[in-house]
Design a protein around this motif. Sequence first.
Motif, PDB file in Angstrom:
ATOM      1  N   ILE A   1       0.836  -1.192   0.000  1.00  0.00           N
ATOM      2  CA  ILE A   1       0.000   0.000   0.000  1.00  0.00           C
ATOM      3  C   ILE A   1       0.875   1.248   0.000  1.00  0.00           C
ATOM      4  CG2 ILE A   1      -1.791   1.260   1.254  1.00  0.00           C
ATOM      5  CD1 ILE A   1      -2.485  -1.483   2.565  1.00  0.00           C
ATOM      6  N   SER A   2       0.528   2.197  -0.865  1.00  0.00           N
ATOM      7  CA  SER A   2       1.234   3.474  -0.888  1.00  0.00           C
ATOM      8  C   SER A   2       0.208   4.590  -1.033  1.00  0.00           C
ATOM      9  CB  SER A   2       2.240   3.530  -2.049  1.00  0.00           C
ATOM     10  OG  SER A   2       1.574   3.423  -3.294  1.00  0.00           O
ATOM     11  N   GLY A   3       0.611   5.785  -0.640  1.00  0.00           N
ATOM     12  CA  GLY A   3      -0.295   6.917  -0.728  1.00  0.00           C
ATOM     13  C   GLY A   3       0.315   8.140  -0.079  1.00  0.00           C
ATOM     14  N   VAL A   4      -0.549   9.064   0.331  1.00  0.00           N
ATOM     15  CA  VAL A   4      -0.106  10.273   1.020  1.00  0.00           C
ATOM     16  C   VAL A   4      -0.840  10.368   2.348  1.00  0.00           C
ATOM     17  CG1 VAL A   4       0.475  11.543  -1.082  1.00  0.00           C
ATOM     18  CG2 VAL A   4      -1.852  11.645  -0.198  1.00  0.00           C
ATOM     19  N   TRP A   5      -0.168  10.959   3.346  1.00  0.00           N
ATOM     20  CA  TRP A   5      -0.751  11.025   4.676  1.00  0.00           C
ATOM     21  C   TRP A   5      -0.803  12.470   5.166  1.00  0.00           C
ATOM     22  CZ3 TRP A   5       1.757  12.792   9.135  1.00  0.00           C
ATOM     23  CH2 TRP A   5       3.138  13.009   9.012  1.00  0.00           C
TER      24      TRP A   5
END
Length: 208
Positions: A83-87
Amino acid sequence: MNIKLGNTPHYKASVKLALIFTLAWLLPSTVVAQVTGIWDTTALTRFDVTAIKAPGLVPEHSVSIADGAYEFGVNGHFTAGEISGVWRQKNSNYMVTADRFALENQYRLALESTPGMIVKQVKLLNSKLAGSQLDNGIWGSERYEYKIDISLNGRREVLRVVMASNVAGHQRLSNQAKASGIQAMAAMPQPDFMAAAVAVVVDYFNRH
């Protein structure tokens, strides 16, 4: 008459007001800790598989427990295994916006690796990854809901697959994180959501 400015009521009120605004500006940055860094996690995940065109059927349920890691990058990037993304963080609460296209593509590739399976559609209906930073760790949840249209050995099904996890974690010590870095994160066992999600789908076909 010589009046000293520092003794006037107006001057004292101005100084007091300036101090209040200064404290209000400084307080959030000193009280609220940042979740930035690497957190060793344990996830308890429940998988639900339901045939969309046969709502009367009882969903298939299964669970798994896996150790992994969350990485909250200083640049706002988030990584947790596949899982990857922005926080982002507000007070003690963190929220992650996962890369929808990457999740759909990973699930499609994992399904297509199964012998005899043909994938017509993989759609991520909704996702959520959020939690709170506690005094000595983090506590959060993840949820991913997919609609998949697949055929296995000539039999076609349209399924709803839900992965829901409760996640707890402790932050790595700063010296340990600096010594291990990204290489140690890649070497640790990560929760393989896609492989597990494929397994529950194959099991569903075998049971029905």
